[in-house]
Design a protein around this motif. Structure first.
Motif, PDB file in Angstrom:
ATOM      1  N   PHE A 472       0.828  -1.208   0.000  1.00 33.71           N
ATOM      2  CA  PHE A 472       0.000   0.000   0.000  1.00 33.71           C
ATOM      3  C   PHE A 472       0.861   1.256   0.000  1.00 33.71           C
ATOM      4  O   PHE A 472       0.626   2.183  -0.796  1.00 33.71           O
ATOM      5  CB  PHE A 472      -0.933  -0.013   1.211  1.00 33.71           C
ATOM      6  N   PHE A 473       1.851   1.319   0.857  1.00 34.50           N
ATOM      7  CA  PHE A 473       2.672   2.525   0.923  1.00 34.50           C
ATOM      8  C   PHE A 473       3.638   2.619  -0.255  1.00 34.50           C
ATOM      9  O   PHE A 473       4.024   3.726  -0.655  1.00 34.50           O
ATOM     10  CB  PHE A 473       3.400   2.593   2.262  1.00 34.50           C
ATOM     11  N   LEU A 474       4.016   1.478  -0.823  1.00 34.54           N
ATOM     12  CA  LEU A 474       4.750   1.518  -2.082  1.00 34.54           C
ATOM     13  C   LEU A 474       3.890   2.140  -3.183  1.00 34.54           C
ATOM     14  O   LEU A 474       4.375   2.914  -4.013  1.00 34.54           O
ATOM     15  CB  LEU A 474       5.182   0.113  -2.490  1.00 34.54           C
ATOM     16  N   MET A 475       2.602   1.802  -3.188  1.00 34.80           N
ATOM     17  CA  MET A 475       1.687   2.374  -4.165  1.00 34.80           C
ATOM     18  C   MET A 475       1.592   3.888  -4.001  1.00 34.80           C
ATOM     19  O   MET A 475       1.618   4.638  -4.990  1.00 34.80           O
ATOM     20  CB  MET A 475       0.303   1.753  -4.013  1.00 34.80           C
ATOM     21  N   LEU A 476       1.484   4.369  -2.777  1.00 40.73           N
ATOM     22  CA  LEU A 476       1.401   5.815  -2.544  1.00 40.73           C
ATOM     23  C   LEU A 476       2.655   6.517  -3.045  1.00 40.73           C
ATOM     24  O   LEU A 476       2.578   7.594  -3.656  1.00 40.73           O
ATOM     25  CB  LEU A 476       1.201   6.095  -1.049  1.00 40.73           C
ATOM     26  N   ILE A 477       3.808   5.913  -2.799  1.00 42.94           N
ATOM     27  CA  ILE A 477       5.065   6.534  -3.233  1.00 42.94           C
ATOM     28  C   ILE A 477       5.138   6.603  -4.749  1.00 42.94           C
ATOM     29  O   ILE A 477       5.513   7.634  -5.326  1.00 42.94           O
ATOM     30  CB  ILE A 477       6.269   5.765  -2.651  1.00 42.94           C
ATOM     31  N   THR A 478       4.773   5.506  -5.426  1.00 43.13           N
ATOM     32  CA  THR A 478       4.833   5.513  -6.893  1.00 43.13           C
ATOM     33  C   THR A 478       3.809   6.479  -7.487  1.00 43.13           C
ATOM     34  O   THR A 478       4.075   7.115  -8.510  1.00 43.13           O
ATOM     35  CB  THR A 478       4.612   4.095  -7.444  1.00 43.13           C
ATOM     36  N   LEU A 479       2.637   6.585  -6.876  1.00 38.59           N
ATOM     37  CA  LEU A 479       1.654   7.565  -7.341  1.00 38.59           C
ATOM     38  C   LEU A 479       2.216   8.982  -7.244  1.00 38.59           C
ATOM     39  O   LEU A 479       2.039   9.800  -8.151  1.00 38.59           O
ATOM     40  CB  LEU A 479       0.369   7.461  -6.520  1.00 38.59           C
ATOM     41  N   GLY A 480       2.879   9.269  -6.147  1.00 36.28           N
ATOM     42  CA  GLY A 480       3.444  10.601  -5.971  1.00 36.28           C
ATOM     43  C   GLY A 480       4.638  10.871  -6.863  1.00 36.28           C
ATOM     44  O   GLY A 480       4.812  11.992  -7.362  1.00 36.28           O
ATOM     45  N   LEU A 481       5.467   9.852  -7.083  1.00 33.01           N
ATOM     46  CA  LEU A 481       6.659  10.041  -7.915  1.00 33.01           C
ATOM     47  C   LEU A 481       6.295  10.437  -9.338  1.00 33.01           C
ATOM     48  O   LEU A 481       6.941  11.304  -9.937  1.00 33.01           O
ATOM     49  CB  LEU A 481       7.501   8.765  -7.924  1.00 33.01           C
ATOM     50  N   ASP A 482       5.280   9.808  -9.917  1.00 38.22           N
ATOM     51  CA  ASP A 482       4.858  10.150 -11.276  1.00 38.22           C
ATOM     52  C   ASP A 482       4.538  11.635 -11.395  1.00 38.22           C
ATOM     53  O   ASP A 482       4.962  12.307 -12.340  1.00 38.22           O
ATOM     54  CB  ASP A 482       3.615   9.341 -11.667  1.00 38.22           C
ATOM     55  N   SER A 483       3.772  12.130 -10.438  1.00 36.90           N
ATOM     56  CA  SER A 483       3.375  13.539 -10.489  1.00 36.90           C
ATOM     57  C   SER A 483       4.570  14.458 -10.269  1.00 36.90           C
ATOM     58  O   SER A 483       4.650  15.534 -10.861  1.00 36.90           O
ATOM     59  CB  SER A 483       2.290  13.810  -9.442  1.00 36.90           C
TER      60      SER A 483
END
Length: 675
Positions: A472-483
């Motif tokens: 879950f927190f890996l997902m949050l990090i990758t979502l933020g990195l793209d932006s």
């Protein structure tokens, strides 16, 4: 990177004995990069080269192209000395002037010098694959807000009924603006600053304002990823630290009702997940508010430094590098969302959350606030105005179907928001079942708290909690990195395009300096009261200023540059003109859509509250001042432009709203200006 400009005379490229020797009079072509100007005979084209990208009108006549200039003729319609059409060139690459006059040598040398400059400048970088571009745009549009903001706004504004205003605002406001920016960037091949020379120079301040807003966003948005990284590191344990109330940071109000169902949940109860977030990660209890932020958390500082290090090595080489990274960062969140959706649907009480999420309250649609929230949500979700779409599209091939790209990426973004609602509310229904409360009581947390408190607590009490916490927190990090990749790329592209001779060969140094600036700007968000700063920037400092900037951008393109000219540009790229629906949206509906959001926000500014802290009035004034500090670039540049332009007031205005640089059009293996 800008290419040498050709002559801006409204006439075809020609060659004559009389004018071939006048290269010096018109300006040294070796020094200014202009091809020799001729008025008698058209230049023949090289065999094997592509056709010039001109309008779709008659091939025998000059077609109107960008900025009101008349376009160069199609290769098949260029006339030679004897009037023959389609005569091939003697060489496969260079454009050669065929004439028997003794001045031929001078013209050939001028053309050769101009071509040498084109070679030295080099072609603009392009995406390695079309899918790199699509993943980058999707990764930019789908961010943390899709996971926490849309579900909350949806249930707050009528559940399933909210989907109606959301869809209407997307169709008539968000998607047209999204399409407009992609088309602008792809046609003019420039970032958000230098592109205004080709559209309406007096609005160039919009580009500078966008860059300042991007710095502000990068200064607080990445801090949220630092929180997620801290959670990720803390998840590598047998028992997640926000599961129990026996930690040093817990208080007497900590209530662990999951471990003991006989414990009653009261109004003063605080979950261990909330205390982990507020007292251990953020440490807000050590700050008194925005007037006393306290010290800097060294743990979060190291986390943010690591985030920025990843960002640097992902974008330092340009889209060739970031286009590969997004294959992971843009696709991984969808895999995790699917896993979490399946897991959430199997939890007890999940149906309660889904019902609360989708149950329509049609009476809500009569409230103006619902339509304002729908407009704001679709605008910030798709993300026009940050300069990112301009930058990404500028690296496309000239004939790329950006119309199809706009529809596909917009649809993916909206569907992701909708599906994320199920991921969140199945867990909220589970939480309500465990607490024996209504879903509305559990769903009070908004913004990051929804992820770092409510969802984190639910994960901690699932079987295989460590695994689900990590992904879950890996997902949050990758979502933020793209932006983050996208936001910084928008600024980097703008600076490189505006100052190519300074930064085109020093991109790595520019990226390093810019990331260091953002890191220094983020220090205030790393303090014990940093969460208060993040909330202030998000609500006041960037949102209103960005909407105002995009409103002016839509007015400049549709009314000053002209929707007719813009439509011709689109036809030149795609082979078809935008329909009446798109034109009406660009001219009237989309600007009204943005003005509607601005007026609603100004008439009733939100009263900010975070945890137990109520923001005092002076913080709202501070937020507006930060927002104005970026928007002020627009009127300031207008004044500067009018003051430095020679002529009468009328002449200054006319020069300032007339494109000063022709757009370069692909012409075989090189790029030529519209002349």
């Amino acid at each position: 990177m800008e290419k040498p400009a050709l002559s801006h005379e409204s006439q075809p490229l020609t060659s004559s004995p009389k004018e071939s020797s006048d290269c010096t009079e018109e300006g040294d072509c070796a020094g200014n990069g202009h091809l020799g100007k001729d008025t008698q005979r058209a230049l023949p084209l090289a065999e094997g080269t592509d056709k010039a990208h001109v309008g779709q009108g008659n091939k025998g006549a000059a077609s109107p192209i960008s900025n009101g200039f008349s376009g160069a003729q199609s290769p098949s319609s260029f006339n030679m000395a004897g009037g023959n059409e389609g005569t091939p060139l003697a060489t496969p690459v260079a454009m050669t002037i065929l004439t028997t006059n003794s001045n031929t040598t001078t013209s050939i040398l001028c053309v050769a010098d101009a071509q040498q400059q084109l070679v030295e400048v080099g072609e603009r970088e392009t995406w390695s694959k079309k899918v790199d571009f699509l993943l980058s745009v999707i990764g930019y549009a789908v961010d943390l807000g899709n996971v926490w903001r849309f579900p909350y706004i949806c249930y707050q504004n009528g559940g399933g009924a909210f989907l109606l205003p959301y869809t209407i605002m997307a169709i008539f406001g968000g998607i047209p603006l999204f399409y407009m920016e992609l088309a602008l960037g792809q046609y003019h091949q420039n970032g958000c600053i230098s592109i205004w020379r080709k559209i309406c120079p007096i609005f160039k301040g919009i580009g500078y304002a966008i860059c300042i807003i991007a710095v502000y966003v990068a200064s607080y948005y990445n801090t949220i990823m630092a929180w997620a990284l801290y959670y990720l590191i803390s998840s590598f344990t047998d028992e997640l630290p926000w599961t129990s109330c026996t930690n040093p940071w817990n208080t007497n109000n900590c209530t662990n009702y999951f471990s003991n169902r006989s414990i009653a949940w009261t109004a003063s109860s605080i979950s261990p997940a909330e205390e982990f977030y507020t007292r251990h990660v953020l440490q807000v209890h050590r700050a008194k508010g925005l007037d006393n932020l306290g010290g800097i958390s060294w743990q979060l500082t190291l986390c943010l430094l690591f985030i920025f290090t990843i960002v640097y090595f992902s974008i330092w080489k340009g889209v060739k590098t970031s286009g590969k990274v997004v294959w992971v960062t843009a696709t991984f969140p969808y895999i995790i969302l699917f896993i979490l959706l399946i897991r959430g649907a199997t939890l007890p009480g999940a149906w309660r959350g889904v019902l609360y999420y989708l149950k329509p309250d049609w009476q809500k649609l009569l409230a103006t606030e619902v339509w304002v929230d729908a407009a704001a949500q679709i605008f910030f979700s798709l993300g026009p105005g940050f300069g990112v779409l301009l930058a990404f599209a500028s690296y496309n091939k000239f004939h790329n179907n950006c119309y199809q790209d706009a529809l596909v990426t917009s649809a993916v973004n909206c569907m992701t928001s909708f599906i994320s609602g199920f991921v969140i509310f199945t867990v909220l229904g589970y939480m309500a079942e465990m607490r024996n409360e209504e879903v509305s009581e559990v769903a009070k947390d908004t913004g990051p708290s929804l992820l770092f408190i409510t969802y984190a607590e639910a994960i901690a009490n699932m079987p295989a909690s460590t695994f689900f916490a990590i992904i879950f927190f890996l997902m949050l990090i990758t979502l933020g990195l793209d932006s983050t990749f996208a936001g910084l790329e928008g600024v980097i592209t703008a600076i490189v395009d505006e100052f190519p001779h300074v930064w085109s060969k020093r991109r790595e140094l520019l990226v390093l300096g810019f990331i260091m600036l953002c890191f220094m700007g983020a220090l205030s968000t790393l303090t014990f009261g940093g969460a208060y700063v993040v909330k202030l920037f998000e609500e006041y400092a960037t949102g209103p200023a960005l909407i105002a900037v995009v409103f002016l951008e839509s007015i400049a393109v549709s009314w000053f540059y002209g929707v007719a000219q813009f439509s011709r540009d689109v036809k030149e790229m795609l082979g078809f003109s935008p329909g009446w629906y798109w034109r009406i949206c660009w001219v009237a509906i989309s600007p009204i859509f943005l003005l509607f959001i601005i007026c609603s926000f100004m008439s009733s500014a939100p009263e900010l509250r975070l945890f137990d802290y109520v923001y005092p009035f002076w913080t709202m004034v501070l937020g507006y001042c930060i927002g104005i500090s970026s928007f002020i670039c627009v009127p300031a540049y207008m004044v500067y432009r009018l003051a430095t332009t020679p002529g009468t007031v009328k002449e200054r205005i006319l020069k300032s709203i007339t494109p000063e640089t022709a757009t370069e059009i692909p012409f075989g293996d090189i790029r030529m200006n519209a002349v």
